[in-house]
Structure formats: structure tokens, C-alpha cells
Motif scaffolding. Structure first.
Motif, short mmCIF file in Angstrom:
data_model
loop_
_atom_site.label_atom_id
_atom_site.label_comp_id
_atom_site.label_asym_id
_atom_site.label_seq_id
_atom_site.Cartn_x
_atom_site.Cartn_y
_atom_site.Cartn_z
N GLN A 32 0.51 -1.22 -0.13
CA GLN A 32 0.18 -0.02 0.37
C GLN A 32 0.73 1.10 0.00
OE1 GLN A 32 -1.57 1.79 3.15
NE2 GLN A 32 -3.61 0.87 2.88
N ASP A 33 1.62 1.43 1.06
CA ASP A 33 2.77 2.71 0.77
C ASP A 33 3.09 2.91 -0.52
OD1 ASP A 33 2.59 3.23 3.43
OD2 ASP A 33 3.68 1.76 4.35
N LEU A 34 3.71 1.75 -1.35
CA LEU A 34 4.69 2.10 -2.30
C LEU A 34 3.62 2.33 -3.23
CD1 LEU A 34 7.10 -0.73 -2.20
CD2 LEU A 34 7.64 2.13 -1.01
N GLY A 35 2.04 1.94 -3.21
CA GLY A 35 1.98 2.07 -4.72
C GLY A 35 1.28 0.25 -5.87
N TYR A 36 1.60 -0.82 -5.09
CA TYR A 36 1.63 -1.68 -5.92
C TYR A 36 0.00 -1.83 -5.97
CZ TYR A 36 6.46 -3.35 -5.22
OH TYR A 36 7.95 -3.89 -5.73
N ASP A 37 -0.21 -2.71 -7.32
CA ASP A 37 -1.59 -2.89 -7.39
C ASP A 37 -2.32 -3.79 -6.91
OD1 ASP A 37 -1.31 -1.21 -9.22
OD2 ASP A 37 -0.73 -2.42 -10.47
N GLY A 38 -1.46 -4.69 -5.84
CA GLY A 38 -1.99 -5.51 -5.37
C GLY A 38 -1.13 -6.56 -4.76
N VAL A 39 -1.49 -8.49 -3.97
CA VAL A 39 -0.28 -8.72 -3.09
C VAL A 39 -0.40 -10.18 -3.45
CG1 VAL A 39 -0.03 -9.82 -0.89
CG2 VAL A 39 -0.84 -7.98 -1.38
N GLU A 40 1.29 -11.22 -3.78
CA GLU A 40 0.35 -12.62 -3.92
C GLU A 40 0.91 -12.94 -2.22
OE1 GLU A 40 3.17 -15.54 -5.46
OE2 GLU A 40 2.80 -14.37 -6.78
N VAL A 41 0.65 -13.71 -2.05
CA VAL A 41 0.09 -14.69 -1.11
C VAL A 41 0.77 -16.04 -0.75
CG1 VAL A 41 -0.34 -15.21 1.96
CG2 VAL A 41 -1.02 -12.96 -0.06
N MET A 42 2.44 -16.40 0.24
CA MET A 42 2.84 -17.77 -0.45
C MET A 42 2.51 -18.13 1.07
SD MET A 42 6.67 -18.37 -0.40
CE MET A 42 7.19 -18.29 -2.35
N VAL A 43 1.34 -19.22 1.02
CA VAL A 43 1.38 -19.46 2.53
C VAL A 43 2.56 -20.48 2.94
CG1 VAL A 43 -0.23 -21.96 3.19
CG2 VAL A 43 -0.69 -20.13 1.56
N THR A 44 2.98 -20.18 3.82
CA THR A 44 4.13 -20.72 4.39
C THR A 44 3.97 -21.23 6.44
OG1 THR A 44 4.30 -18.94 5.69
CG2 THR A 44 5.36 -19.14 3.60
N ASN A 45 4.87 -20.81 7.39
CA ASN A 45 4.46 -21.82 8.57
C ASN A 45 3.21 -20.69 8.96
OD1 ASN A 45 5.76 -24.12 8.78
ND2 ASN A 45 7.54 -23.24 7.62
N ASN A 46 2.97 -19.55 8.50
CA ASN A 46 2.86 -17.96 8.74
C ASN A 46 1.37 -18.49 9.48
OD1 ASN A 46 1.71 -15.35 8.63
ND2 ASN A 46 3.43 -15.30 9.75
N SER A 47 1.03 -18.52 10.29
CA SER A 47 -0.61 -18.82 10.17
C SER A 47 -1.59 -17.90 9.69
CB SER A 47 -1.29 -19.04 12.35
OG SER A 47 -0.83 -17.58 12.73
N VAL A 48 -1.57 -16.32 9.78
CA VAL A 48 -1.93 -15.50 8.99
C VAL A 48 -2.58 -16.10 7.35
CG1 VAL A 48 -2.66 -13.54 8.17
CG2 VAL A 48 -1.10 -13.95 10.42
N SER A 49 -1.17 -16.59 6.65
CA SER A 49 -0.89 -16.96 4.87
C SER A 49 -1.58 -18.26 4.99
CB SER A 49 0.49 -17.19 5.14
OG SER A 49 0.94 -18.60 5.58
N GLN A 50 -2.37 -18.58 5.84
CA GLN A 50 -3.53 -20.15 5.68
C GLN A 50 -4.43 -19.60 6.35
OE1 GLN A 50 -1.36 -22.92 7.98
NE2 GLN A 50 1.33 -22.55 8.37
N ASP A 51 -4.70 -18.56 6.40
CA ASP A 51 -6.42 -18.41 6.85
C ASP A 51 -6.81 -17.07 6.23
OD1 ASP A 51 -8.80 -17.56 8.63
OD2 ASP A 51 -7.82 -17.71 10.07
N PRO A 52 -7.92 -17.81 5.39
CA PRO A 52 -8.70 -16.67 4.31
C PRO A 52 -9.06 -15.38 5.00
CG PRO A 52 -9.69 -18.98 4.23
CD PRO A 52 -8.19 -19.23 5.09
N HIS A 53 -9.91 -16.45 6.00
CA HIS A 53 -10.88 -14.78 7.28
C HIS A 53 -9.69 -13.96 7.06
CE1 HIS A 53 -13.73 -17.43 6.67
NE2 HIS A 53 -13.38 -18.45 7.74
N ILE A 88 -2.64 -28.80 -2.83
CA ILE A 88 -3.38 -27.76 -3.91
C ILE A 88 -4.78 -27.36 -3.74
CG2 ILE A 88 -3.66 -28.23 -6.54
CD1 ILE A 88 -0.73 -28.31 -5.93
N GLU A 89 -5.42 -28.52 -2.97
CA GLU A 89 -6.44 -28.19 -3.22
C GLU A 89 -7.16 -26.73 -2.08
OE1 GLU A 89 -11.12 -30.54 -3.29
OE2 GLU A 89 -9.24 -31.98 -3.31
N MET A 90 -6.20 -27.29 -0.97
CA MET A 90 -6.42 -26.36 0.34
C MET A 90 -6.46 -24.45 -0.46
SD MET A 90 -5.65 -27.79 3.82
CE MET A 90 -6.39 -26.44 4.87
N SER A 91 -4.27 -24.63 -1.13
CA SER A 91 -4.94 -23.52 -2.40
C SER A 91 -5.89 -22.86 -2.72
CB SER A 91 -3.43 -23.83 -2.31
OG SER A 91 -2.40 -23.98 -1.44
#
Length: 265
Positions: A32-53, A88-91
Motif C-alpha cells: 500500500q505504501d509503495l503503490g502496488y496493485d495487489g499482493v501475492e500471498v505465499m502460504v508458509t508456516n505463518n498462521s495468517v498466510s494459511q487463514d482466508p478470513h 493444492i486443494e486448500m490453496s
């Protein structure tokens, strides 16, 4: 020229991998700060990256769409979401839920028997079921004591395989000794997604800023713009060596400027 939803015809997203070791919310904040058009989320061990909500909440808070989900198919994420097909299915399910049109995945490892043999048919079925593209990323040969080790089945190069959609990574192409400009031209409509970065053929996955390596990044982006390509360019550069947030922001801003210049934005 603007595309759907007010985005540019070829949006430029920030991959959350580009802010490692920072967290997913840092990727949204920087984007947001730099003005990108969106985000790609890499699913990792980080719990937020795994939670669609939680991801949807971040997307809404920062007013940035999630343009792709990178499935946890790296060696470092082998413990995330269990079995290979579950990943694959969960992604795909999460991509559909958060409104991302593309799932990025790596080719199967050679030891993933069953999954590897059924991979082309399986990803086609899941893509149809969830209404998303599953784009297989180009990888590179692994070498052990100077000799190639067969890490992927059937191969690290997705081009000869019967995959309908492909993700192209410039750093991986550099290791493999491939010319991204020529390969992207050959791929045509099979190309769904791009990881913008750079590299040199020294055997290391460097993920340099575009222009710091030997790939023809500028020419490739120019070709995509001229051919009215309808995919997403996601910046996936390494900022782990950045000395503080200021340098990381400078690198990511520089890469965004490079992308927009050569896409004709």
C-alpha cells in the motif's frame, strides 16, 4: 489502460516472499505504501498466510486485492497442510475464497510417488472445480558435486509438460540457463503469471532486483505489454540483506518502477 476492477491491464503485485522474514501484514502495508496493485500471498508456516478470513481482512483494510496464492509446495513448507494433494486443494479453495484468480505451484518432487504421476490431471480437475488457474512454476536443475540430481518428476521445466497454465520465474530461468524473453514469447497464452526478479547462471537462486542479473527482464515485460497479456506480474525479489526497513522499501519501490516503466504504465 485499465483492466477489470480498475486495475491496470497488467497489474503489478508484491509477493509476501519479498518481505521475508517479515510477516504477511507487512507485505500488505508495504504494498500500500509503495503503490502496488495487489499482493501475492505465499502460504508458509505463518498462521495468517494459511487463514482466508485473516487474509480477506488484510485485503479489505489495506484496500488491496489478493491476486495470487502461492501453494506451500517448497521444500521449506513440506509440513504445511499435510499431503501434497491437500496443499493444492486448500490453496485453490483459499484462492477462490479471497478472490485470487491464480494458484502458483511447483512441479512435484520425484519422491512424491502417486501425486507426481497424476499431477497434470489432478491440477486440471482442481482448477476446474474451484474456478482458478493452477499455474506450474518453472524450476531448475539441482546439482550435487557438479552433477545434476533428479529432484523433480517428470522435470523441473514445465514447458514440455501438458500443463495448461504456467508461472515464469526469472531467477529460476537464470539458474537453468534459459532466456526468459524467448521462453515467454514461446509460451503465449499458456503463461498465466510472472515472478519478476533476476539472476545469474551461478547455481544459486538469487532473486535479484531486475537489471542486476543477466535475464532480459525489460524485453520480456515489453513483450507482455505489446501482446495484450492478461496475467499478473508479481515482484518476488530477495530483501533479506536489506539493512533496515528503509533499504527494503527502496528496493521494492525501485522494482515497481522498473515493472511499470517496461509494462508501459
Amino acid at each position: 489502460m485499465a483492466g477489470a476492477g480498475g486495475l491496470p491491464a497488467i497489474p503489478v503485485a508484491l509477493s509476501s516472499a519479498s518481505v521475508y522474514p517479515l510477516a504477511v501484514h507487512d507485505a500488505f502495508a508495504l504494498a500500500q505504501d509503495l503503490g502496488y496493485d495487489g499482493v501475492e500471498v505465499m502460504v508458509t508456516n505463518n498462521s495468517v498466510s494459511q487463514d482466508p478470513h485473516q487474509l480477506s481482512a488484510l485485503s479489505e483494510h489495506y484496500e488491496l486485492p489478493i491476486l495470487a496464492i502461492h501453494a506451500p509446495t517448497l521444500l521449506l513448507t513440506q509440513q504445511v497442510w499435510g499431503r501434497a494433494w491437500t496443499k493444492i486443494e486448500m490453496s485453490a479453495a483459499m484462492a477462490a475464497e479471497v478472490g485470487a484468480s491464480t494458484v502458483v505451484t511447483h512441479p512435484p518432487f520425484r519422491w512424491q510417488t502417486g501425486y507426481a504421476e497424476e499431477f497434470p490431471e489432478g491440477i486440471a480437475r482442481i482448477a476446474t472445480e474451484y474456478g482458478v488457474d493452477i499455474a506450474v512454476e518453472n524450476m531448475y536443475p539441482w546439482k550435487v558435486r557438479g552433477r545434476e540430481a533428479k529432484a523433480y518428476l517428470p522435470h523441473w521445466n514445465p514447458i514440455p509438460e501438458p500443463y495448461e497454465r504456467i508461472t515464469w520465474d526469472f531467477s529460476h530461468a537464470a539458474i537453468a540457463g534459459m532466456d526468459s524473453y524467448e521462453e515467454i514469447r514461446t509460451l503465449g497464452t499458456r503463461l498465466a503469471h510472472v515472478h519478476l526478479t533476476d539472476g545469474t547462471p551461478n547455481g544459486r537462486d538469487e532473486h535479484l532486483l531486475p537489471g542486476q542479473g543477466q535475464q532480459r527482464c525489460a524485453e520480456a515485460l515489453g513483450h507482455l505489454a505489446a501482446s495484450a497479456w492478461d496475467g499478473v506480474v508479481a515482484v518476488e525479489v530477495s530483501t533479506r540483506r536489506a539493512k533496515g526497513a528503509g533499504e527494503r522499501e527502496d528496493w521494492l519501490a525501485e522494482t515497481l518502477r522498473f515493472a511499470r516503466k517496461h509494462l508501459g504504465h
